[in-house]
Design a protein around this motif. Structure first.
Motif, PDB file in Angstrom:
ATOM      1  N   ASP A 293      40.168  44.720  27.670  1.00 12.97           N
ATOM      2  CA  ASP A 293      40.596  43.835  26.607  1.00 12.97           C
ATOM      3  C   ASP A 293      40.446  42.448  27.357  1.00 12.97           C
ATOM      4  O   ASP A 293      40.070  41.190  26.698  1.00 12.97           O
ATOM      5  N   TYR A 294      41.137  42.254  28.403  1.00 10.07           N
ATOM      6  CA  TYR A 294      41.057  41.095  29.373  1.00 10.07           C
ATOM      7  C   TYR A 294      39.718  40.562  29.510  1.00 10.07           C
ATOM      8  O   TYR A 294      39.450  39.252  29.176  1.00 10.07           O
TER       9      TYR A 294
ATOM     10  N   GLU B  77      38.584  41.059  39.385  1.00 11.70           N
ATOM     11  CA  GLU B  77      39.417  41.550  40.267  1.00 11.70           C
ATOM     12  C   GLU B  77      40.918  41.794  39.260  1.00 11.70           C
ATOM     13  O   GLU B  77      41.721  42.539  39.535  1.00 11.70           O
ATOM     14  N   GLN B  78      40.853  40.653  38.160  1.00 10.52           N
ATOM     15  CA  GLN B  78      41.914  40.908  37.230  1.00 10.52           C
ATOM     16  C   GLN B  78      41.910  41.993  36.345  1.00 10.52           C
ATOM     17  O   GLN B  78      42.889  42.664  36.180  1.00 10.52           O
ATOM     18  N   VAL B  79      40.904  42.665  35.925  1.00 12.08           N
ATOM     19  CA  VAL B  79      40.455  43.902  35.151  1.00 12.08           C
ATOM     20  C   VAL B  79      41.137  44.823  35.993  1.00 12.08           C
ATOM     21  O   VAL B  79      41.959  45.625  35.563  1.00 12.08           O
TER      22      VAL B  79
ATOM     23  N   GLU C 278      52.056  41.189  29.310  1.00 14.70           N
ATOM     24  CA  GLU C 278      53.440  40.778  29.673  1.00 14.70           C
ATOM     25  C   GLU C 278      52.919  40.372  31.269  1.00 14.70           C
ATOM     26  O   GLU C 278      51.828  40.920  31.761  1.00 14.70           O
ATOM     27  N   ASP C 279      53.845  39.719  31.624  1.00 15.68           N
ATOM     28  CA  ASP C 279      53.602  39.066  33.306  1.00 15.68           C
ATOM     29  C   ASP C 279      53.435  40.250  34.169  1.00 15.68           C
ATOM     30  O   ASP C 279      52.591  40.401  34.977  1.00 15.68           O
ATOM     31  N   TRP C 280      53.905  41.399  33.743  1.00 19.76           N
ATOM     32  CA  TRP C 280      53.723  42.666  35.116  1.00 19.76           C
ATOM     33  C   TRP C 280      52.455  43.147  34.955  1.00 19.76           C
ATOM     34  O   TRP C 280      51.921  43.733  35.891  1.00 19.76           O
ATOM     35  N   GLU C 281      52.006  43.284  33.625  1.00 18.38           N
ATOM     36  CA  GLU C 281      50.499  43.967  33.458  1.00 18.38           C
ATOM     37  C   GLU C 281      49.418  43.004  34.036  1.00 18.38           C
ATOM     38  O   GLU C 281      48.518  43.713  34.539  1.00 18.38           O
ATOM     39  N   VAL C 282      49.453  41.735  34.325  1.00 22.43           N
ATOM     40  CA  VAL C 282      48.633  40.922  34.819  1.00 22.43           C
ATOM     41  C   VAL C 282      48.923  40.253  36.327  1.00 22.43           C
ATOM     42  O   VAL C 282      48.179  39.467  36.964  1.00 22.43           O
ATOM     43  N   ALA C 283      50.043  40.715  36.862  1.00 24.15           N
ATOM     44  CA  ALA C 283      50.361  40.448  38.268  1.00 24.15           C
ATOM     45  C   ALA C 283      49.422  40.884  39.132  1.00 24.15           C
ATOM     46  O   ALA C 283      48.794  41.939  39.230  1.00 24.15           O
ATOM     47  N   LEU C 284      48.955  40.016  40.182  1.00 23.73           N
ATOM     48  CA  LEU C 284      48.242  40.022  41.264  1.00 23.73           C
ATOM     49  C   LEU C 284      49.006  40.422  42.508  1.00 23.73           C
ATOM     50  O   LEU C 284      49.541  39.258  42.983  1.00 23.73           O
ATOM     51  N   HIS C 285      49.430  41.731  42.952  1.00 21.17           N
ATOM     52  CA  HIS C 285      50.110  41.935  43.965  1.00 21.17           C
ATOM     53  C   HIS C 285      49.545  41.520  45.360  1.00 21.17           C
ATOM     54  O   HIS C 285      48.326  41.403  45.585  1.00 21.17           O
ATOM     55  N   GLU C 286      50.416  41.430  46.464  1.00 23.25           N
ATOM     56  CA  GLU C 286      49.874  41.309  47.651  1.00 23.25           C
ATOM     57  C   GLU C 286      48.917  42.220  48.431  1.00 23.25           C
ATOM     58  O   GLU C 286      49.137  43.385  48.157  1.00 23.25           O
ATOM     59  N   PRO C 287      47.946  41.615  48.911  1.00 23.31           N
ATOM     60  CA  PRO C 287      46.918  42.513  49.434  1.00 23.31           C
ATOM     61  C   PRO C 287      47.477  43.203  50.797  1.00 23.31           C
ATOM     62  O   PRO C 287      48.365  42.830  51.391  1.00 23.31           O
ATOM     63  N   PRO C 288      46.699  44.313  51.310  1.00 25.72           N
ATOM     64  CA  PRO C 288      47.160  44.865  52.513  1.00 25.72           C
ATOM     65  C   PRO C 288      46.892  43.971  53.605  1.00 25.72           C
ATOM     66  O   PRO C 288      46.078  43.122  53.396  1.00 25.72           O
ATOM     67  N   PRO C 289      47.513  44.266  54.872  1.00 27.28           N
ATOM     68  CA  PRO C 289      47.242  43.543  56.131  1.00 27.28           C
ATOM     69  C   PRO C 289      45.781  43.584  56.247  1.00 27.28           C
ATOM     70  O   PRO C 289      45.269  44.399  56.008  1.00 27.28           O
TER      71      PRO C 289
ATOM     72  N   LEU D 226      33.670  48.273  26.464  1.00 24.31           N
ATOM     73  CA  LEU D 226      33.204  46.760  26.314  1.00 24.31           C
ATOM     74  C   LEU D 226      31.807  46.664  25.738  1.00 24.31           C
ATOM     75  O   LEU D 226      31.012  46.070  26.158  1.00 24.31           O
ATOM     76  N   GLU D 227      31.426  47.742  24.871  1.00 23.89           N
ATOM     77  CA  GLU D 227      30.021  47.767  23.995  1.00 23.89           C
ATOM     78  C   GLU D 227      30.011  46.397  23.441  1.00 23.89           C
ATOM     79  O   GLU D 227      30.436  45.863  22.706  1.00 23.89           O
ATOM     80  N   GLY D 228      28.722  45.669  23.913  1.00 22.63           N
ATOM     81  CA  GLY D 228      28.209  44.503  23.303  1.00 22.63           C
ATOM     82  C   GLY D 228      28.704  43.309  24.055  1.00 22.63           C
ATOM     83  O   GLY D 228      28.184  42.320  23.662  1.00 22.63           O
ATOM     84  N   ILE D 229      29.437  43.808  25.324  1.00 21.00           N
ATOM     85  CA  ILE D 229      29.800  42.477  26.001  1.00 21.00           C
ATOM     86  C   ILE D 229      28.776  42.446  27.309  1.00 21.00           C
ATOM     87  O   ILE D 229      28.978  43.696  27.994  1.00 21.00           O
ATOM     88  N   LYS D 230      28.390  41.452  27.760  1.00 26.34           N
ATOM     89  CA  LYS D 230      27.650  41.225  28.819  1.00 26.34           C
ATOM     90  C   LYS D 230      28.360  40.720  29.704  1.00 26.34           C
ATOM     91  O   LYS D 230      28.721  39.567  29.968  1.00 26.34           O
ATOM     92  N   TYR D 231      28.924  41.679  30.766  1.00 26.58           N
ATOM     93  CA  TYR D 231      29.788  41.247  31.705  1.00 26.58           C
ATOM     94  C   TYR D 231      29.259  41.729  33.000  1.00 26.58           C
ATOM     95  O   TYR D 231      29.884  41.309  34.270  1.00 26.58           O
ATOM     96  N   LEU D 232      28.334  42.331  33.343  1.00 25.53           N
ATOM     97  CA  LEU D 232      27.879  42.621  34.764  1.00 25.53           C
ATOM     98  C   LEU D 232      27.617  41.545  35.814  1.00 25.53           C
ATOM     99  O   LEU D 232      27.951  41.665  36.802  1.00 25.53           O
ATOM    100  N   ASP D 233      26.881  40.358  35.101  1.00 31.73           N
ATOM    101  CA  ASP D 233      26.719  39.345  36.043  1.00 31.73           C
ATOM    102  C   ASP D 233      28.256  38.833  36.507  1.00 31.73           C
ATOM    103  O   ASP D 233      28.259  38.116  37.599  1.00 31.73           O
ATOM    104  N   LEU D 234      29.364  38.976  36.000  1.00 32.13           N
ATOM    105  CA  LEU D 234      30.558  38.570  36.584  1.00 32.13           C
ATOM    106  C   LEU D 234      30.724  39.226  37.816  1.00 32.13           C
ATOM    107  O   LEU D 234      31.379  38.520  38.756  1.00 32.13           O
TER     108      LEU D 234
END
Length: 107
Positions: free
Chosen positions: A74-75, A44-46, A91-102, A27-35
């Motif tokens: 890359d996301y 979370e998606q990353v 692909e859908d499986w790459e970006v899936a957000l799975h169920e959190p733990p209880p 991520l060189e050159g990308i200012k992402y820390l404020d996210l």
């Protein structure tokens, strides 16, 4: 009871450190820390992509840490720079957000 492998733990710890310190080499050159404070769902998606793409062999050794980092970051690069195109597209499986733990650990 089974624990995650040391290889997985090391891959996750290393990825988390470089992401949180702002020194992730993909991520060189990308200012992402404020996210982290302003748009945590992007972060979370990353991590979801990283975990979904990471592959372990039968002994729990990580086989593709650099590839998983690249797919995950890359996301974020595309999120911060709409002109960046992720190749190949996710692909859908790459970006899936799975169920959190209880909320409480099972007894």
């Amino acid at each position: 009871m089974q624990h995650l492998s040391h290889s997985f733990s090391g891959a996750l710890r290393t990825f988390a450190y470089f992401m949180a310190s702002g020194t992730q080499y993909t991520l060189e050159g990308i200012k992402y820390l404020d996210l982290y404070g302003n748009d945590p769902s992007a972060i979370e998606q990353v991590y979801a992509i990283f975990a979904n793409v990471l592959q372990l062999d039968e002994t729990g050794r990580v086989m593709n840490a650099h590839y998983a980092q690249k797919r995950a970051t890359d996301y974020l690069r595309a999120y911060c720079d709409p002109s960046f195109q992720v190749e190949p597209p996710y692909e859908d499986w790459e970006v899936a957000l799975h169920e959190p733990p209880p909320r409480l650990d099972p007894v």
